[in-house]
Design a protein around this motif. Structure first.
Motif, PDB file in Angstrom:
ATOM      1  N   ARG A 181       4.843 -14.355  17.325  1.00 53.26           N
ATOM      2  CA  ARG A 181       5.905 -14.676  17.345  1.00 53.26           C
ATOM      3  C   ARG A 181       7.261 -13.960  16.973  1.00 53.26           C
ATOM      4  N   GLY A 182       6.873 -12.869  16.387  1.00 53.59           N
ATOM      5  CA  GLY A 182       8.165 -11.828  16.193  1.00 53.59           C
ATOM      6  C   GLY A 182       7.592 -10.368  16.356  1.00 53.59           C
ATOM      7  N   SER A 183       8.618  -9.688  16.142  1.00 54.39           N
ATOM      8  CA  SER A 183       8.301  -8.384  16.322  1.00 54.39           C
ATOM      9  C   SER A 183       7.772  -7.883  15.124  1.00 54.39           C
ATOM     10  N   THR A 184       6.721  -6.784  14.892  1.00 52.38           N
ATOM     11  CA  THR A 184       6.183  -6.221  13.485  1.00 52.38           C
ATOM     12  C   THR A 184       6.488  -4.700  13.450  1.00 52.38           C
ATOM     13  N   VAL A 185       6.271  -4.379  12.340  1.00 54.84           N
ATOM     14  CA  VAL A 185       6.353  -2.960  11.882  1.00 54.84           C
ATOM     15  C   VAL A 185       5.088  -2.606  11.431  1.00 54.84           C
ATOM     16  N   VAL A 186       4.797  -1.342  11.808  1.00 56.76           N
ATOM     17  CA  VAL A 186       3.361  -0.885  11.123  1.00 56.76           C
ATOM     18  C   VAL A 186       3.506   0.328  10.187  1.00 56.76           C
ATOM     19  N   GLY A 187       3.038   0.239   9.103  1.00 58.71           N
ATOM     20  CA  GLY A 187       3.184   1.288   8.133  1.00 58.71           C
ATOM     21  C   GLY A 187       1.814   1.905   7.402  1.00 58.71           C
ATOM     22  N   ARG A 188       2.021   3.061   7.207  1.00 55.25           N
ATOM     23  CA  ARG A 188       0.759   3.745   6.460  1.00 55.25           C
ATOM     24  C   ARG A 188       0.899   3.519   4.864  1.00 55.25           C
ATOM     25  N   ASP A 189      -0.093   3.219   4.350  1.00 56.88           N
ATOM     26  CA  ASP A 189       0.059   3.338   2.700  1.00 56.88           C
ATOM     27  C   ASP A 189      -0.781   4.348   2.288  1.00 56.88           C
ATOM     28  N   SER A 190      -0.466   4.665   0.906  1.00 60.43           N
ATOM     29  CA  SER A 190      -0.658   5.860   0.311  1.00 60.43           C
ATOM     30  C   SER A 190      -2.251   6.167   0.512  1.00 60.43           C
ATOM     31  N   ASP A 191      -2.908   4.965   0.548  1.00 60.11           N
ATOM     32  CA  ASP A 191      -4.499   5.263   0.423  1.00 60.11           C
ATOM     33  C   ASP A 191      -5.054   5.552   1.781  1.00 60.11           C
ATOM     34  N   GLY A 192      -4.327   5.511   2.999  1.00 58.88           N
ATOM     35  CA  GLY A 192      -4.587   5.895   4.286  1.00 58.88           C
ATOM     36  C   GLY A 192      -4.627   4.690   5.109  1.00 58.88           C
ATOM     37  N   SER A 193      -4.629   3.357   4.448  1.00 61.56           N
ATOM     38  CA  SER A 193      -4.775   2.009   5.157  1.00 61.56           C
ATOM     39  C   SER A 193      -3.666   1.847   6.123  1.00 61.56           C
ATOM     40  N   PHE A 194      -3.425   0.976   6.949  1.00 60.20           N
ATOM     41  CA  PHE A 194      -2.129   0.408   7.533  1.00 60.20           C
ATOM     42  C   PHE A 194      -1.870  -0.790   7.390  1.00 60.20           C
TER      43      PHE A 194
END
Length: 91
Positions: free
Chosen positions: A55-68
């Protein structure tokens, strides 16, 4: 070489009620090194799509443990997804 799994853990909260969590696992195809599997994880995060987040736009970020994390950009949708790589140790 190891067998790798990409884990998609999506959490959705509707109307302030309790959260609904859905976890999916998929095998990274081929016999890949950890570094090659991490590239697949990055692609999965960039291309992640779900009904809850459409339903909306998203943002993708990487966490300090390597996960997204895939998060709604506008905050109007109460959903998020955490994607991470794990090594499969038994079939």
């Amino acid at each position: 070489m190891s067998t790798w799994l990409i884990i998609e853990e999506e959490t959705v909260t509707a109307d302030g009620l309790a959260s609904h969590r859905q976890v999916k696992a998929r095998t990274v195809s081929g016999n890949k090194t950890r570094e090659e599997a991490l590239v697949e994880l990055h692609k999965a995060a960039r291309n992640y799509d779900s009904d809850s987040l459409k339903r909306g736009s998203t943002v993708v970020g990487r966490d300090s443990d390597g996960s997204f994390w895939v998060l709604p950009k506008n905050g109007k949708v109460h959903a998020s997804c955490n994607l991470r790589l794990i090594e499969q140790i038994r079939p």
